[in-house]
Design a protein around this motif. Structure first.
Motif, PDB file in Angstrom:
ATOM      1  N   ASP A   1      26.963 -29.865 -46.744  1.00 23.75           N
ATOM      2  CA  ASP A   1      26.681 -30.800 -47.829  1.00 23.75           C
ATOM      3  C   ASP A   1      26.729 -30.155 -49.204  1.00 23.75           C
ATOM      4  O   ASP A   1      26.254 -30.731 -50.184  1.00 23.75           O
ATOM      5  CB  ASP A   1      25.299 -31.448 -47.611  1.00 23.75           C
ATOM      6  N   ASP A   2      27.303 -28.948 -49.296  1.00 25.72           N
ATOM      7  CA  ASP A   2      27.467 -28.314 -50.602  1.00 25.72           C
ATOM      8  C   ASP A   2      28.319 -29.207 -51.499  1.00 25.72           C
ATOM      9  O   ASP A   2      29.267 -29.858 -51.033  1.00 25.72           O
ATOM     10  CB  ASP A   2      28.160 -26.947 -50.474  1.00 25.72           C
ATOM     11  N   VAL A   3      27.980 -29.217 -52.763  1.00 24.34           N
ATOM     12  CA  VAL A   3      28.737 -29.979 -53.748  1.00 24.34           C
ATOM     13  C   VAL A   3      29.718 -29.008 -54.390  1.00 24.34           C
ATOM     14  O   VAL A   3      29.314 -28.077 -55.084  1.00 24.34           O
ATOM     15  CB  VAL A   3      27.809 -30.599 -54.820  1.00 24.34           C
ATOM     16  N   LEU A   4      31.002 -29.185 -54.138  1.00 28.40           N
ATOM     17  CA  LEU A   4      31.997 -28.255 -54.606  1.00 28.40           C
ATOM     18  C   LEU A   4      32.412 -28.533 -56.045  1.00 28.40           C
ATOM     19  O   LEU A   4      32.542 -29.684 -56.471  1.00 28.40           O
ATOM     20  CB  LEU A   4      33.234 -28.310 -53.696  1.00 28.40           C
ATOM     21  N   TRP A   5      32.649 -27.455 -56.769  1.00 26.99           N
ATOM     22  CA  TRP A   5      33.174 -27.551 -58.132  1.00 26.99           C
ATOM     23  C   TRP A   5      34.662 -27.826 -58.053  1.00 26.99           C
ATOM     24  O   TRP A   5      35.395 -27.167 -57.298  1.00 26.99           O
ATOM     25  CB  TRP A   5      32.916 -26.255 -58.872  1.00 26.99           C
ATOM     26  N   VAL A   6      35.116 -28.800 -58.804  1.00 26.17           N
ATOM     27  CA  VAL A   6      36.539 -29.107 -58.884  1.00 26.17           C
ATOM     28  C   VAL A   6      36.964 -28.806 -60.313  1.00 26.17           C
ATOM     29  O   VAL A   6      36.685 -29.586 -61.240  1.00 26.17           O
ATOM     30  CB  VAL A   6      36.829 -30.579 -58.535  1.00 26.17           C
ATOM     31  N   PRO A   7      37.594 -27.665 -60.551  1.00 24.53           N
ATOM     32  CA  PRO A   7      37.957 -27.277 -61.921  1.00 24.53           C
ATOM     33  C   PRO A   7      38.790 -28.344 -62.616  1.00 24.53           C
ATOM     34  O   PRO A   7      39.779 -28.832 -62.066  1.00 24.53           O
ATOM     35  CB  PRO A   7      38.745 -25.983 -61.733  1.00 24.53           C
TER      36      PRO A   7
END
Length: 190
Positions: free
Chosen positions: A180-186
């Motif tokens: 459930d990590d919230v990923l960074w989308v550059p």
């Protein structure tokens, strides 16, 4: 043993406070800023514990006690005079840092490798652990800054560095093992 019969003393009304060796310093001194931020870190651990249970809660309880040790360490100047002290000052020791490293390795073993930076969030516990992580990083920066001015126990700085790493890994564990990590989308919002 600490005895607190009276909470207010009025001795700090002029903007000074006493270090644990009795020395009076300005409340804005680098030493007070460092151990004050360790205290703030401890308060954020208390918030995280409201959402923790089981092993993570037990480990956070140990960390809270360590942070009091660390605050006591930083509030006692004169590392070079420890042998002359009336009573031995409380210092963070390598075994406390080693325990954090073992726990990091144990928690990290069950996580998938990251292929992106993650954003603080997910579960409530994870979000709170990220808050602890960032406050611990600030405490570390202040302790390093203090060490440029006067002696600081190197194990205290290592402890703060590992604590922020511990919180990062524990936050991933709290996010379903990273699922459930919230990923960074550059550049996602350009």
């Amino acid at each position: 043993m600490v005895v607190l019969n009276k909470i207010y003393t009025r001795t700090g009304d002029s903007g000074e406070t006493a270090l644990s060796d009795g020395t009076r310093v300005a409340k804005h001194s680098p030493r007070v800023a460092a151990y004050g931020t360790v205290d703030e870190t401890n308060a954020t651990v208390g918030l995280a514990r409201l959402h923790a249970d089981g092993q993570i809660d037990a480990r956070l309880a140990l960390i809270q006690n360590d942070l009091f040790d660390l605050g006591a360490d930083l509030s006692r100047p004169g590392m070079d005079k420890d042998d002359e002290a009336e009573y031995p000052p409380l210092r963070i020791i390598d075994a406390q840092v080693d325990r954090l490293e073992r726990e990091i390795d144990e928690m990290n073993a069950g996580l998938h490798a990251l292929r992106s930076f993650i954003l603080p969030g997910g579960t409530a516990l994870s979000a709170h652990l990220h808050l602890v992580r960032t406050v611990a990083r600030r405490a570390e920066r202040l302790a390093v800054e203090l060490s440029a001015l006067e002696p600081v126990n190197p194990a205290a700085i290592r402890y703060l560095n590992r604590l922020s790493d511990w919180c990062f890994v524990a936050a991933r564990v709290a996010n379903g093992g990273g699922a459930d990590d919230v990923l960074w989308v550059p550049g996602a919002n350009r």
